[in-house]
Write a protein that holds these residues in place. Structure first.
Motif, PDB file in Angstrom:
ATOM      1  N   CYS A 127      -3.497  -0.164   8.765  1.00  0.00           N
ATOM      2  CA  CYS A 127      -3.249   1.210   9.194  1.00  0.00           C
ATOM      3  C   CYS A 127      -2.416   1.953   8.158  1.00  0.00           C
ATOM      4  O   CYS A 127      -2.732   3.096   7.788  1.00  0.00           O
ATOM      5  N   ALA A 128      -1.360   1.317   7.675  1.00  0.00           N
ATOM      6  CA  ALA A 128      -0.487   1.955   6.694  1.00  0.00           C
ATOM      7  C   ALA A 128      -1.236   2.290   5.414  1.00  0.00           C
ATOM      8  O   ALA A 128      -1.044   3.362   4.827  1.00  0.00           O
ATOM      9  N   VAL A 129      -2.095   1.377   4.960  1.00  0.00           N
ATOM     10  CA  VAL A 129      -2.877   1.619   3.742  1.00  0.00           C
ATOM     11  C   VAL A 129      -3.801   2.810   3.927  1.00  0.00           C
ATOM     12  O   VAL A 129      -3.911   3.685   3.056  1.00  0.00           O
ATOM     13  N   GLU A 130      -4.485   2.866   5.070  1.00  0.00           N
ATOM     14  CA  GLU A 130      -5.414   3.962   5.333  1.00  0.00           C
ATOM     15  C   GLU A 130      -4.673   5.298   5.382  1.00  0.00           C
ATOM     16  O   GLU A 130      -5.163   6.319   4.865  1.00  0.00           O
ATOM     17  N   LEU A 131      -3.490   5.323   5.982  1.00  0.00           N
ATOM     18  CA  LEU A 131      -2.700   6.549   6.032  1.00  0.00           C
ATOM     19  C   LEU A 131      -2.236   6.958   4.636  1.00  0.00           C
ATOM     20  O   LEU A 131      -2.273   8.137   4.268  1.00  0.00           O
ATOM     21  N   ALA A 132      -1.799   5.972   3.843  1.00  0.00           N
ATOM     22  CA  ALA A 132      -1.318   6.266   2.496  1.00  0.00           C
ATOM     23  C   ALA A 132      -2.434   6.818   1.614  1.00  0.00           C
ATOM     24  O   ALA A 132      -2.194   7.709   0.787  1.00  0.00           O
ATOM     25  N   GLU A 133      -3.646   6.299   1.791  1.00  0.00           N
ATOM     26  CA  GLU A 133      -4.776   6.804   1.017  1.00  0.00           C
ATOM     27  C   GLU A 133      -5.059   8.269   1.326  1.00  0.00           C
ATOM     28  O   GLU A 133      -5.624   8.990   0.497  1.00  0.00           O
ATOM     29  N   ALA A 134      -4.641   8.706   2.517  1.00  0.00           N
ATOM     30  CA  ALA A 134      -4.795  10.119   2.884  1.00  0.00           C
ATOM     31  C   ALA A 134      -3.558  10.936   2.515  1.00  0.00           C
ATOM     32  O   ALA A 134      -3.454  12.116   2.855  1.00  0.00           O
ATOM     33  N   GLY A 135      -2.604  10.296   1.829  1.00  0.00           N
ATOM     34  CA  GLY A 135      -1.416  11.006   1.373  1.00  0.00           C
ATOM     35  C   GLY A 135      -0.349  11.210   2.419  1.00  0.00           C
ATOM     36  O   GLY A 135       0.534  12.068   2.254  1.00  0.00           O
ATOM     37  N   VAL A 136      -0.371  10.428   3.505  1.00  0.00           N
ATOM     38  CA  VAL A 136       0.575  10.621   4.609  1.00  0.00           C
ATOM     39  C   VAL A 136       1.790   9.715   4.429  1.00  0.00           C
ATOM     40  O   VAL A 136       1.659   8.497   4.245  1.00  0.00           O
ATOM     41  N   GLU A 137       2.982  10.313   4.515  1.00  0.00           N
ATOM     42  CA  GLU A 137       4.221   9.545   4.449  1.00  0.00           C
ATOM     43  C   GLU A 137       4.289   8.583   5.635  1.00  0.00           C
ATOM     44  O   GLU A 137       4.165   8.990   6.790  1.00  0.00           O
ATOM     45  N   THR A 138       4.503   7.295   5.349  1.00  0.00           N
ATOM     46  CA  THR A 138       4.473   6.262   6.391  1.00  0.00           C
ATOM     47  C   THR A 138       5.656   5.325   6.235  1.00  0.00           C
ATOM     48  O   THR A 138       5.917   4.806   5.144  1.00  0.00           O
ATOM     49  N   SER A 150      -1.044 -11.722   1.458  1.00  0.00           N
ATOM     50  CA  SER A 150      -0.583 -11.345   0.112  1.00  0.00           C
ATOM     51  C   SER A 150      -1.360 -10.160  -0.429  1.00  0.00           C
ATOM     52  O   SER A 150      -0.787  -9.247  -1.040  1.00  0.00           O
ATOM     53  N   LYS A 151      -2.676 -10.151  -0.208  1.00  0.00           N
ATOM     54  CA  LYS A 151      -3.507  -9.046  -0.690  1.00  0.00           C
ATOM     55  C   LYS A 151      -3.126  -7.735  -0.011  1.00  0.00           C
ATOM     56  O   LYS A 151      -3.041  -6.680  -0.658  1.00  0.00           O
ATOM     57  N   LEU A 152      -2.896  -7.780   1.295  1.00  0.00           N
ATOM     58  CA  LEU A 152      -2.514  -6.569   2.014  1.00  0.00           C
ATOM     59  C   LEU A 152      -1.125  -6.098   1.604  1.00  0.00           C
ATOM     60  O   LEU A 152      -0.868  -4.889   1.497  1.00  0.00           O
ATOM     61  N   TYR A 153      -0.223  -7.044   1.349  1.00  0.00           N
ATOM     62  CA  TYR A 153       1.119  -6.661   0.903  1.00  0.00           C
ATOM     63  C   TYR A 153       1.063  -6.000  -0.473  1.00  0.00           C
ATOM     64  O   TYR A 153       1.768  -5.014  -0.747  1.00  0.00           O
ATOM     65  N   GLU A 154       0.223  -6.540  -1.355  1.00  0.00           N
ATOM     66  CA  GLU A 154       0.053  -5.921  -2.674  1.00  0.00           C
ATOM     67  C   GLU A 154      -0.435  -4.486  -2.527  1.00  0.00           C
ATOM     68  O   GLU A 154      -0.014  -3.587  -3.275  1.00  0.00           O
ATOM     69  N   LYS A 155      -1.314  -4.248  -1.560  1.00  0.00           N
ATOM     70  CA  LYS A 155      -1.827  -2.896  -1.344  1.00  0.00           C
ATOM     71  C   LYS A 155      -0.724  -1.942  -0.908  1.00  0.00           C
ATOM     72  O   LYS A 155      -0.582  -0.845  -1.458  1.00  0.00           O
ATOM     73  N   ILE A 156       0.056  -2.333   0.101  1.00  0.00           N
ATOM     74  CA  ILE A 156       1.083  -1.400   0.576  1.00  0.00           C
ATOM     75  C   ILE A 156       2.140  -1.163  -0.500  1.00  0.00           C
ATOM     76  O   ILE A 156       2.738  -0.089  -0.569  1.00  0.00           O
ATOM     77  N   SER A 157       2.357  -2.160  -1.349  1.00  0.00           N
ATOM     78  CA  SER A 157       3.359  -2.019  -2.408  1.00  0.00           C
ATOM     79  C   SER A 157       2.910  -1.045  -3.488  1.00  0.00           C
ATOM     80  O   SER A 157       3.737  -0.570  -4.279  1.00  0.00           O
ATOM     81  N   SER A 158       1.621  -0.759  -3.544  1.00  0.00           N
ATOM     82  CA  SER A 158       1.094   0.109  -4.599  1.00  0.00           C
ATOM     83  C   SER A 158       1.140   1.589  -4.222  1.00  0.00           C
ATOM     84  O   SER A 158       0.810   2.438  -5.051  1.00  0.00           O
ATOM     85  N   TYR A 159       1.553   1.903  -3.000  1.00  0.00           N
ATOM     86  CA  TYR A 159       1.567   3.295  -2.543  1.00  0.00           C
ATOM     87  C   TYR A 159       2.994   3.818  -2.428  1.00  0.00           C
ATOM     88  O   TYR A 159       3.828   3.233  -1.733  1.00  0.00           O
ATOM     89  N   ASP A 160       3.256   4.938  -3.086  1.00  0.00           N
ATOM     90  CA  ASP A 160       4.560   5.576  -2.946  1.00  0.00           C
ATOM     91  C   ASP A 160       4.745   6.154  -1.546  1.00  0.00           C
ATOM     92  O   ASP A 160       5.880   6.364  -1.097  1.00  0.00           O
ATOM     93  N   GLU A 161       3.628   6.430  -0.862  1.00  0.00           N
ATOM     94  CA  GLU A 161       3.701   7.033   0.473  1.00  0.00           C
ATOM     95  C   GLU A 161       4.223   6.061   1.529  1.00  0.00           C
ATOM     96  O   GLU A 161       4.617   6.483   2.616  1.00  0.00           O
ATOM     97  N   ILE A 162       4.209   4.762   1.226  1.00  0.00           N
ATOM     98  CA  ILE A 162       4.624   3.756   2.217  1.00  0.00           C
ATOM     99  C   ILE A 162       6.025   3.250   1.903  1.00  0.00           C
ATOM    100  O   ILE A 162       6.286   2.747   0.804  1.00  0.00           O
TER     101      ILE A 162
END
Length: 681
Positions: free
Chosen positions: A131-142, A180-192
């Motif tokens: 959910c957090a990744v999908e929100l971040a891809e839309a530019g939403v602060e999470t 680990s893969k999902l954590y790497e994803k959330i770590s790559s977004y400034d929005e999260i």
């Protein structure tokens, strides 16, 4: 000093960690950096953490949902399963409130930490992360918070490759690797912004969310909340289920696979759903003997491929059986007694006593949704996803997180689509296992794979693995049965990626020395070239002996391919081999064990008999029972026992009007809420 930490594992890497020490009841205990108190005590062979009303207490859920593991750490009552060990920490058993030390240090107070965010996601499991990744891809602060120190939720405990869609939810990848893969994803977004070890405790009428961490009390002001808090295991009471050594299956996996501590030597499992079946295989990977699995139904409720994998390793199944008692003493479980169900009740003459030092309960889940329900009542802009919304597999939870994120975006006025294929795949992933087919082996010449998938389940990694494109699903749906047709080069890729270890190779190119190539994920030290093994068919029935000729291990897939020579008939039918024999004992009971003496409310040691007596003496509501007996009034707030109490009430003819939720999700110190802290002299 005893040390029950795993020294090796066929799948997990055992990394060296810094050592530290703490004290338990004055005894110096060794620990590893990042360990919880509970796992450090288990590693030292300590299973009893305290006592309540003369009853020993230890681990039950290992997920912060109950209070069985409460201890006093540096003068404060904490849950041992949620609290990390610190150097020199003074830990004492939780015996009674008066054992708490009096505070002698002066107190000062600090204000709460105030945070605001567009979206607050509570829970960093597969649903919350997705959910957090999908929100971040839309530019939403999470803001993403979780009560554990590491993101991943139950994925962290899963050493097996996942079923599902390879394209959409990492099918064929092991659970801890998906984390680990999902954590790497959330770590790559400034929005999260990710905050571990933060527990949400309440939803308030000013549209703030209260949370606690080591830094103190936090008040979060979100525009939207997504609750992705997962599920807790359902309780199942029987005589002796309160003994140390009776765990939820998730607790066992947490101690074993996350914390790398061996919590048992001989294990018995109640319930043949997916979690129980998977936990059995995880135990065998760590060298724990699985003495049996009992199930009320006539067959396994989980995927057939999981059950068959265990059968061909020699694990005994007891279908149409129920547990009668766990037997033991204050030190823990010693054995379990089961009996066959006949005419709707246990047949005492069929009782079996099985030696075991641990019993796992795997009888289903219930959503951890109290925060969501409270938020809905207070008119928050709030959503739930994953198991907090609907119990399903982890692949479905990932889809649920993505779908929920799209709903959140719509609530903000964004024009986003919810793809039809997402909904379709989500519905498939959360569906029950489908039709079961009879296994029909087909011969394809001298060299070919034998695919033993006999049930419609969502899974397709093998169709992607074959370099010749010779494996395809027999329908356009992901639940189709994989079928081989074409050329086989003998590469073994399909064997290496199959989540259920359901594919073998027959190699008859040398007619004088036919061979079966079998996938293997247990400890390699148990087998060696030249060893004679007993080969089994798809149902675990003995076929005859074979000799191991080769063992090829893939570090990438963490799986060995074992080549065994035997007769042509045996090699074509061999689906696995038995590493160890496990035999139960017959044990006749003279009478029913006293069910009314069984503990129902573990926190307050209330028995079934006490509840029945109160109802028969005129108690007319759950609130009266709570007032008279304190059942469901302990620290867990009825999370463990409420469903058991309600079942007893219904059996006694008392209708339940529903239970009220506490204003705070977890027990929380007044000191934390007030911002009080001790000033060091």
């Amino acid at each position: 000093m005893l040390d029950f930490r795993l020294k090796s594992h066929p799948i997990l890497s055992i990394k060296e960690k810094d050592s530290l020490s703490f004290f338990f009841s004055g005894e110096k205990i060794s620990a590893k950096a990042g360990e919880t108190i509970s796992s450090a005590l288990f590693a030292a062979g300590i299973r009893i953490f305290g006592e309540k009303k003369g009853r020993p207490q230890g681990i039950f859920c290992a997920n912060g949902q109950c209070s069985q593991c409460s201890v006093i750490a540096d003068g404060k009552v904490v849950k041992a399963c949620m609290t990390l060990v610190k150097e020199g920490m003074d830990v004492r058993p939780f015996l009674k409130p008066e054992s708490l030390p009096d505070s002698v240090s002066p107190l000062e107070f600090k204000d709460p930490i105030y945070l605001s965010t567009k979206v607050l996601v509570i829970g960093a499991g597969p649903a919350g992360l997705s959910c957090a990744v999908e929100l971040a891809e839309a530019g939403v602060e999470t803001l993403l918070i979780d009560d554990k120190p590491e993101a991943g939720g139950k994925l962290l405990m899963q050493t097996h490759p996942f079923f599902g869609s390879k394209e959409e939810c990492y099918a064929g990848v092991r659970g801890f690797e998906i984390a680990s893969k999902l954590y790497e994803k959330i770590s790559s977004y400034d929005e999260i912004k990710y905050m571990p070890s933060v527990s949400a405790i309440g939803m308030f009428s000013d549209f703030t969310v209260g949370a606690v961490s080591d830094s103190g009390y936090i008040l979060i002001k979100p525009e939207c909340v997504v609750v992705a808090t997962g599920a807790r295991e359902k309780a199942f009471s029987f005589p002796g289920w309160h003994l140390p050594g009776v765990y939820g299956a998730g607790a066992f996996q947490t101690i074993l696979n996350r914390d790398l501590v061996k919590p048992a030597e001989k294990l018995f499992i109640i319930g043949a759903g997916n979690v129980g079946l998977i936990a059995a295989f995880h135990a065998m990977q760590a060298g724990i003997k699985v003495c049996g699995i009992c199930e009320l139904g006539a067959d396994a409720g989980g995927y057939q491929v999981h059950a068959l994998k265990l059968k061909r390793l020699g694990v005994p199944f007891y279908f149409s059986h129920t547990v009668q008692a766990a037997l033991g003493d204050a030190k823990g479980v010693k054995s379990v007694v089961i009996a066959e169900i006949k005419d709707g009740k246990a047949d005492l003459s069929s009782s079996k006593k099985i030696d075991a030092d641990a019993v796992l309960l795997s009888v289903g889940f219930q959503s951890v949704n109290e925060l969501f329900l409270e938020g809905k009542k207070l008119n928050f802009n709030i959503y739930s996803c994953g198991d907090a919304a609907e119990i399903a597999e982890a692949g479905a939870a990932m889809f649920s997180g993505k779908l929920t994120a799209r709903k959140v975006l719509r609530s903000f006025g964004q024009k986003v689509e919810i793809p039809e294929d997402w909904l379709e795949k989500f519905n498939v992933m959360k569906s029950r296992p489908g039709k079961i087919y009879d296994f029909q082996p087909t011969e394809y010449g001298e060299l070919y794979p034998i695919i033993r998938c006999v049930q419609e389940i969502p899974c397709n990694p093998c169709a992607y693995a074959c370099p010749n494109g010779s494996i395809k699903l027999n329908s356009d749906k992901i639940t189709g049965i994989p079928v081989f047709s074409g050329k086989c080069s003998g590469c073994g890729q399909c064997l290496r990626v199959c989540p259920a270890l359901s594919i073998t190779l027959f190699d008859g190119r040398d007619p004088e020395n036919p061979k079966a190539i079998l996938p293997y994920e247990l400890n390699l030290s148990l087998i060696n070239v030249g060893k004679k093994v007993e080969l089994t068919d798809i149902e675990g029935k003995a076929l005859g002996d074979g000799i191991i000729q080769d063992i090829s291990f893939s570090n990438r897939y963490k799986r060995a391919l074992v080549t065994v020579a035997s007769s042509e008939f045996i090699c074509k039918n061999a689906a696995g081999f038995i590493v160890e024999e496990l035999v139960s004992k017959d044990f006749s009971l003279d009478s029913d064990l006293p069910e009314d003496d069984e503990i129902v409310c573990r926190c307050e040691s209330v028995t079934a008999g006490q509840i029945k007596t109160m109802i028969r003496n005129g108690a007319s509501s759950l609130h009266e029972l709570k007032a008279l007996l304190r059942c469901a009034m302990g620290p867990c707030a009825g999370k463990t026992c409420a469903s058991l109490i309600e079942r007893i009430c219904r059996s006694e003819g008392l209708e339940i009007e529903g239970r009220s939720l506490r204003p705070l999700e977890f027990e929380t110190s007044f000191r934390v809420l007030s911002g009080a802290y001790e000033v060091k002299k």
